[in-house]
Write a protein that holds these residues in place. Structure first.
Motif, PDB file in Angstrom:
ATOM      1  N   UNK A 284       2.601  21.370 -42.074  1.00 15.06           N
ATOM      2  CA  UNK A 284       2.232  20.159 -42.810  1.00 15.06           C
ATOM      3  C   UNK A 284       1.499  19.159 -41.919  1.00 15.06           C
ATOM      4  N   UNK A 285       0.788  18.247 -42.556  1.00 13.23           N
ATOM      5  CA  UNK A 285       0.144  17.173 -41.807  1.00 13.23           C
ATOM      6  C   UNK A 285       1.188  16.288 -41.131  1.00 13.23           C
ATOM      7  N   UNK A 286       2.297  16.057 -41.818  1.00 17.24           N
ATOM      8  CA  UNK A 286       3.380  15.264 -41.238  1.00 17.24           C
ATOM      9  C   UNK A 286       4.066  16.061 -40.122  1.00 17.24           C
ATOM     10  N   UNK A 287       4.351  15.393 -39.037  1.00 16.73           N
ATOM     11  CA  UNK A 287       4.866  16.096 -37.854  1.00 16.73           C
ATOM     12  C   UNK A 287       6.365  16.358 -37.890  1.00 16.73           C
ATOM     13  N   UNK A 288       7.049  15.799 -38.860  1.00 15.54           N
ATOM     14  CA  UNK A 288       8.489  16.014 -38.939  1.00 15.54           C
ATOM     15  C   UNK A 288       9.255  14.749 -38.601  1.00 15.54           C
ATOM     16  N   UNK A 289      10.508  14.915 -38.277  1.00 13.66           N
ATOM     17  CA  UNK A 289      11.408  13.791 -38.034  1.00 13.66           C
ATOM     18  C   UNK A 289      11.896  13.850 -36.595  1.00 13.66           C
ATOM     19  N   UNK A 290      11.500  12.861 -35.777  1.00 12.71           N
ATOM     20  CA  UNK A 290      11.932  12.824 -34.376  1.00 12.71           C
ATOM     21  C   UNK A 290      13.435  12.568 -34.306  1.00 12.71           C
ATOM     22  N   UNK A 291      14.083  13.252 -33.376  1.00  8.37           N
ATOM     23  CA  UNK A 291      15.532  13.136 -33.266  1.00  8.37           C
ATOM     24  C   UNK A 291      15.946  13.200 -31.803  1.00  8.37           C
ATOM     25  N   UNK A 292      16.759  12.250 -31.385  1.00 13.45           N
ATOM     26  CA  UNK A 292      17.334  12.258 -30.045  1.00 13.45           C
ATOM     27  C   UNK A 292      18.737  12.837 -30.137  1.00 13.45           C
ATOM     28  N   UNK A 293      18.967  13.928 -29.433  1.00  7.67           N
ATOM     29  CA  UNK A 293      20.276  14.580 -29.426  1.00  7.67           C
ATOM     30  C   UNK A 293      21.032  14.105 -28.195  1.00  7.67           C
ATOM     31  N   UNK A 294      22.245  13.661 -28.411  1.00  4.20           N
ATOM     32  CA  UNK A 294      23.000  13.148 -27.277  1.00  4.20           C
ATOM     33  C   UNK A 294      24.494  13.159 -27.509  1.00  4.20           C
ATOM     34  N   UNK A 295      25.185  12.413 -26.668  1.00  5.25           N
ATOM     35  CA  UNK A 295      26.639  12.339 -26.669  1.00  5.25           C
ATOM     36  C   UNK A 295      27.062  11.030 -27.312  1.00  5.25           C
ATOM     37  N   UNK A 296      28.089  11.085 -28.146  1.00  4.91           N
ATOM     38  CA  UNK A 296      28.663   9.886 -28.739  1.00  4.91           C
ATOM     39  C   UNK A 296      30.167   9.925 -28.506  1.00  4.91           C
ATOM     40  N   UNK A 297      30.703   8.860 -27.900  1.00  3.51           N
ATOM     41  CA  UNK A 297      32.147   8.730 -27.717  1.00  3.51           C
ATOM     42  C   UNK A 297      32.576   7.352 -28.195  1.00  3.51           C
ATOM     43  N   UNK A 298      33.856   7.192 -28.463  1.00  8.00           N
ATOM     44  CA  UNK A 298      34.375   5.889 -28.872  1.00  8.00           C
ATOM     45  C   UNK A 298      34.389   4.954 -27.667  1.00  8.00           C
ATOM     46  N   UNK A 299      33.921   3.736 -27.856  1.00  2.45           N
ATOM     47  CA  UNK A 299      33.922   2.780 -26.747  1.00  2.45           C
ATOM     48  C   UNK A 299      35.331   2.321 -26.405  1.00  2.45           C
ATOM     49  N   UNK A 300      36.258   2.458 -27.356  1.00  2.00           N
ATOM     50  CA  UNK A 300      37.629   2.000 -27.130  1.00  2.00           C
ATOM     51  C   UNK A 300      38.495   3.017 -26.400  1.00  2.00           C
ATOM     52  N   UNK A 301      38.006   4.239 -26.242  1.00  2.00           N
ATOM     53  CA  UNK A 301      38.824   5.284 -25.620  1.00  2.00           C
ATOM     54  C   UNK A 301      38.514   5.410 -24.135  1.00  2.00           C
ATOM     55  N   UNK A 302      39.529   5.789 -23.375  1.00  2.41           N
ATOM     56  CA  UNK A 302      39.336   6.016 -21.946  1.00  2.41           C
ATOM     57  C   UNK A 302      38.543   7.303 -21.756  1.00  2.41           C
ATOM     58  N   UNK A 303      37.553   7.246 -20.873  1.00  4.05           N
ATOM     59  CA  UNK A 303      36.746   8.435 -20.599  1.00  4.05           C
ATOM     60  C   UNK A 303      37.450   9.225 -19.503  1.00  4.05           C
ATOM     61  N   UNK A 304      38.109  10.289 -19.899  1.00  3.84           N
ATOM     62  CA  UNK A 304      38.901  11.082 -18.965  1.00  3.84           C
ATOM     63  C   UNK A 304      38.007  11.878 -18.040  1.00  3.84           C
ATOM     64  N   UNK A 305      38.545  12.330 -16.897  1.00  2.00           N
ATOM     65  CA  UNK A 305      37.774  13.225 -16.028  1.00  2.00           C
ATOM     66  C   UNK A 305      37.276  14.464 -16.765  1.00  2.00           C
ATOM     67  N   UNK A 306      38.078  14.988 -17.703  1.00  2.00           N
ATOM     68  CA  UNK A 306      37.654  16.174 -18.460  1.00  2.00           C
ATOM     69  C   UNK A 306      36.401  15.883 -19.269  1.00  2.00           C
ATOM     70  N   UNK A 307      36.347  14.703 -19.887  1.00  2.00           N
ATOM     71  CA  UNK A 307      35.170  14.318 -20.672  1.00  2.00           C
ATOM     72  C   UNK A 307      33.979  14.080 -19.758  1.00  2.00           C
ATOM     73  N   UNK A 308      34.192  13.376 -18.641  1.00  2.00           N
ATOM     74  CA  UNK A 308      33.088  13.093 -17.717  1.00  2.00           C
ATOM     75  C   UNK A 308      32.466  14.387 -17.186  1.00  2.00           C
ATOM     76  N   UNK A 309      33.297  15.341 -16.831  1.00  2.00           N
ATOM     77  CA  UNK A 309      32.774  16.615 -16.329  1.00  2.00           C
ATOM     78  C   UNK A 309      32.040  17.382 -17.425  1.00  2.00           C
ATOM     79  N   UNK A 310      32.562  17.317 -18.659  1.00  2.00           N
ATOM     80  CA  UNK A 310      31.898  18.012 -19.765  1.00  2.00           C
ATOM     81  C   UNK A 310      30.516  17.414 -20.002  1.00  2.00           C
TER      82      UNK A 310
END
Length: 305
Positions: free
Chosen positions: A267-293
């Protein structure tokens, strides 16, 4: 150990006994699960009933089930027990003991392109972390993240996320493009408007969610008819490959072996740009397991780039 629970001093062991009894549906099975005798477990539940002056379990021929009061306490106790387990794992990981559980929800593009390599390297580095990865569409993932049912979402980072509720970190950029099966008549289309009355596959639980509606709205067009609604990559690929339907898919997946029966509609339209990333709750502690992942996710994304 005691828990202050709505003004009551309740033993956590008693809450764990109630949770096990209701989940197992049997006092005997609950006792086995907690490695205590059945009389000891029955005593713990009885102490709870006396403390709250309410019956919590109802016996029947096949085991036990919660009373209305027991169901209320069970739902709250689940959170207490889960938070205690999470805190224990976090403290152990901070001390260098990389053990525990990590629940990750991923969208299809992440599941196909990022998760396999991440799991390979992460599991080799931390074999005692039990990983659970589920594939779900974006709206369902955010709901689970809010409830604490998953620790992390790996998916498209949308605009308009509530400020302060989530922390995001980009991994890779992609583009959702229009696809159809090989040999489809739709491949002759030139503009998105040419496909406005054709049947599309929607991902998610309704026509209002998902990328198809967003793509059409971006170009000033109403959402097209829904030929099907799916909630998994396998279902999307199966329908695209066997029926004359249209769909949206990250451009990298078209070149993936699983996408061998799928082609991009030019199509003439190029599609829908999308940024794929990580989403975590800001209220939760980021454990070493999560940081390493997260670190291993970045390594996998770097290989794709």
């Amino acid at each position: 150990m005691l828990s202050l629970f709505r003004g009551y001093a309740i033993k956590l062991t008693a809450l764990q006994a109630l949770v096990a009894a209701i989940e197992e549906g049997s006092l005997r099975a609950a006792a086995r699960r907690l490695h205590v005798s059945q009389p000891a477990l029955t005593k713990l539940v009885r102490e709870l009933e006396l403390e709250l002056a309410s019956p919590l379990l109802r016996r029947h021929s096949k085991g036990v089930r919660p009373t209305a009061q027991g169901q209320v306490l069970f739902e709250h106790a689940l959170k207490v027990v889960s938070e205690l387990a999470t805190a224990t794992e976090l403290i152990q990981q901070m001390g260098g003991q990389m053990k525990g559980n990590l629940n990750v929800a991923a969208v299809p593009v992440a599941m196909m392109l990022l998760i396999p390599e991440t799991l390979r390297t992460y599991s080799r580095a931390f074999p005692e972390i039990q990983l659970r990865v589920s594939e779900e569409m974006f709206v369902e993932q955010l709901q689970k993240l809010r409830k604490g049912e998953v620790d992390m979402v790996v998916g498209g980072i949308p605009e308009g996320l509530p400020l302060g509720e989530f922390i995001t970190e980009s991994l890779m950029e992609t583009r959702m493009v229009v696809v159809a099966r090989k040999g489809s008549r739709h491949v002759r289309a030139k503009k998105l408007a040419d496909l406005a009355n054709e049947a599309w596959i929607y991902t998610g639980n309704s026509q209002q969610t998902g990328y198809v509606s967003r793509l059409f709205e971006t170009h000033g067009l109403p959402p097209p008819p829904a030929g099907a609604m799916v909630n998994s990559t396998l279902a999307l690929l199966a329908l695209l490959g066997s029926a004359d339907l249209l769909g949206l898919m990250p451009e990298q997946i078209i070149a993936h072996p699983l996408g061998q029966n799928i082609v991009r509609v030019p199509l003439e339209e190029t599609g829908l740009a999308l940024s794929v990333g990580i989403i975590i709750r800001s209220s939760s502690a980021v454990s070493p397991a999560i940081r390493h992942f997260i670190s291993h996710l970045h390594r996998a994304a770097h290989q794709i780039r």
